[in-house]
Design an enzyme around this catalytic site. Sequence first.
Site, PDB file in Angstrom:
ATOM      1  N   ASP A   8       0.869  -1.174   0.000  1.00  0.00           N
ATOM      2  CA  ASP A   8       0.000   0.000   0.000  1.00  0.00           C
ATOM      3  C   ASP A   8       0.909   1.229   0.000  1.00  0.00           C
ATOM      4  OD1 ASP A   8       0.868   0.426   2.605  1.00  0.00           O
ATOM      5  OD2 ASP A   8      -1.124   0.336   3.519  1.00  0.00           O
ATOM      6  N   HIS A   9       0.341   2.410   0.261  1.00  0.00           N
ATOM      7  CA  HIS A   9       1.133   3.638   0.199  1.00  0.00           C
ATOM      8  C   HIS A   9       2.215   3.686   1.280  1.00  0.00           C
ATOM      9  CE1 HIS A   9      -2.482   4.060   2.613  1.00  0.00           C
ATOM     10  NE2 HIS A   9      -1.821   4.901   3.381  1.00  0.00           N
ATOM     11  N   CYS A  65       3.142  -2.973   4.063  1.00  0.00           N
ATOM     12  CA  CYS A  65       2.351  -1.779   4.387  1.00  0.00           C
ATOM     13  C   CYS A  65       3.177  -0.985   5.392  1.00  0.00           C
ATOM     14  CB  CYS A  65       0.956  -2.138   4.892  1.00  0.00           C
ATOM     15  SG  CYS A  65       0.884  -3.105   6.416  1.00  0.00           S
ATOM     16  N   GLY A  66       2.581  -0.026   6.078  1.00  0.00           N
ATOM     17  CA  GLY A  66       3.378   0.799   6.985  1.00  0.00           C
ATOM     18  C   GLY A  66       4.061  -0.020   8.062  1.00  0.00           C
ATOM     19  N   THR A  67       3.299  -0.916   8.677  1.00  0.00           N
ATOM     20  CA  THR A  67       3.827  -1.742   9.767  1.00  0.00           C
ATOM     21  C   THR A  67       3.918  -3.227   9.429  1.00  0.00           C
ATOM     22  OG1 THR A  67       1.574  -2.043  10.559  1.00  0.00           O
ATOM     23  CG2 THR A  67       2.836  -0.200  11.512  1.00  0.00           C
ATOM     24  N   GLY A  68       3.261  -3.651   8.372  1.00  0.00           N
ATOM     25  CA  GLY A  68       3.102  -5.079   8.073  1.00  0.00           C
ATOM     26  C   GLY A  68       1.901  -5.685   8.779  1.00  0.00           C
ATOM     27  N   MET A  71      -1.534  -5.858   6.549  1.00  0.00           N
ATOM     28  CA  MET A  71      -1.356  -6.863   5.495  1.00  0.00           C
ATOM     29  C   MET A  71      -1.404  -8.269   6.098  1.00  0.00           C
ATOM     30  SD  MET A  71      -1.144  -5.606   2.468  1.00  0.00           S
ATOM     31  CE  MET A  71      -0.463  -4.345   1.352  1.00  0.00           C
ATOM     32  N   HIS A  98       9.668 -23.851   9.963  1.00  0.00           N
ATOM     33  CA  HIS A  98       8.700 -24.415  10.908  1.00  0.00           C
ATOM     34  C   HIS A  98       7.251 -24.149  10.502  1.00  0.00           C
ATOM     35  CE1 HIS A  98      11.562 -24.808  14.645  1.00  0.00           C
ATOM     36  NE2 HIS A  98      12.071 -25.335  13.544  1.00  0.00           N
ATOM     37  N   ARG A 132       7.315 -32.961  12.390  1.00  0.00           N
ATOM     38  CA  ARG A 132       6.416 -32.501  13.463  1.00  0.00           C
ATOM     39  C   ARG A 132       5.793 -31.146  13.131  1.00  0.00           C
ATOM     40  NH1 ARG A 132      11.553 -31.254  15.021  1.00  0.00           N
ATOM     41  NH2 ARG A 132      11.929 -29.265  16.078  1.00  0.00           N
ATOM     42  N   HIS A 133       6.481 -30.380  12.306  1.00  0.00           N
ATOM     43  CA  HIS A 133       5.921 -29.070  11.943  1.00  0.00           C
ATOM     44  C   HIS A 133       4.746 -29.218  10.979  1.00  0.00           C
ATOM     45  CE1 HIS A 133       9.200 -27.405  14.123  1.00  0.00           C
ATOM     46  NE2 HIS A 133      10.072 -28.075  13.378  1.00  0.00           N
TER      47      HIS A 133
HETATM   48  C1  RB5 Z   1      -1.653   3.192   6.261  1.00  0.00           C
HETATM   49  O1  RB5 Z   1      -1.556   4.466   6.750  1.00  0.00           O
HETATM   50  C2  RB5 Z   1      -1.305   2.175   7.324  1.00  0.00           C
HETATM   51  O2  RB5 Z   1      -2.350   2.066   8.232  1.00  0.00           O
HETATM   52  C3  RB5 Z   1      -1.004   0.852   6.681  1.00  0.00           C
HETATM   53  O3  RB5 Z   1       0.057   0.989   5.796  1.00  0.00           O
HETATM   54  C4  RB5 Z   1      -0.607  -0.276   7.607  1.00  0.00           C
HETATM   55  O4  RB5 Z   1       0.441   0.088   8.447  1.00  0.00           O
HETATM   56  C5  RB5 Z   1      -1.708  -0.928   8.322  1.00  0.00           C
HETATM   57  O5  RB5 Z   1      -1.524  -1.866   9.086  1.00  0.00           O
END
Ligand code: RB5
Length: 150
Positions: A8-9, A65-68, A71, A98, A132-133
């Site tokens: 995303d952005h 995405c910003g934090t992952g 997504m 695993h 096992r995994h």
């Molecule tokens: C977008 O601003 C931000 O919320 C998105 O990239 C992501 O971090 C969401 O989890």
Amino acid sequence: MIVSLGCDHGGVDLRARLRDRLMERGYRVLSYGPEDETSVDYPDVAVVVCRDVIDGRADLGILVCGTGLGMSIAANKVPGIRAALLSDCYSAEMARTHNNANVITLGGRTLGSELAWQIVTNFLDNEFSGGRHQVRNDKVSAIEASYMKS
Ligand code: RB5
């Protein structure tokens, strides 16, 4: 190997760096998401990448995405997807060996691009251990299946 790569952005810059480096390494890359900071909704991109993986158009998916976080949450709603949110190299190796993750998610605003690349290569350069995994993964799949019956 074909990698489906989406952002995303919040992940445009990191996606571009990963795309270049994956292609330099000989991977075929299917790329989705904006090429600039145009705002998009991460679930819309996550589902496209996950469908590539589930339908066999790609071997693995990478979502940025910003934090992952967004997504990861969205990708794990797709039946058959095992998405791992990664921020260190050891977990990247474990996600493959695993957990048999078929999608990884990364934070474009939380990871430096060099660390992100090390995470990606630690994931790609390993293989699922099975044994096992596999038993544990089958139990995870059984949870998913139990909620899809009704
Ligand atoms: C977008 O601003 C931000 O919320 C998105 O990239 C992501 O971090 C969401 O989890």
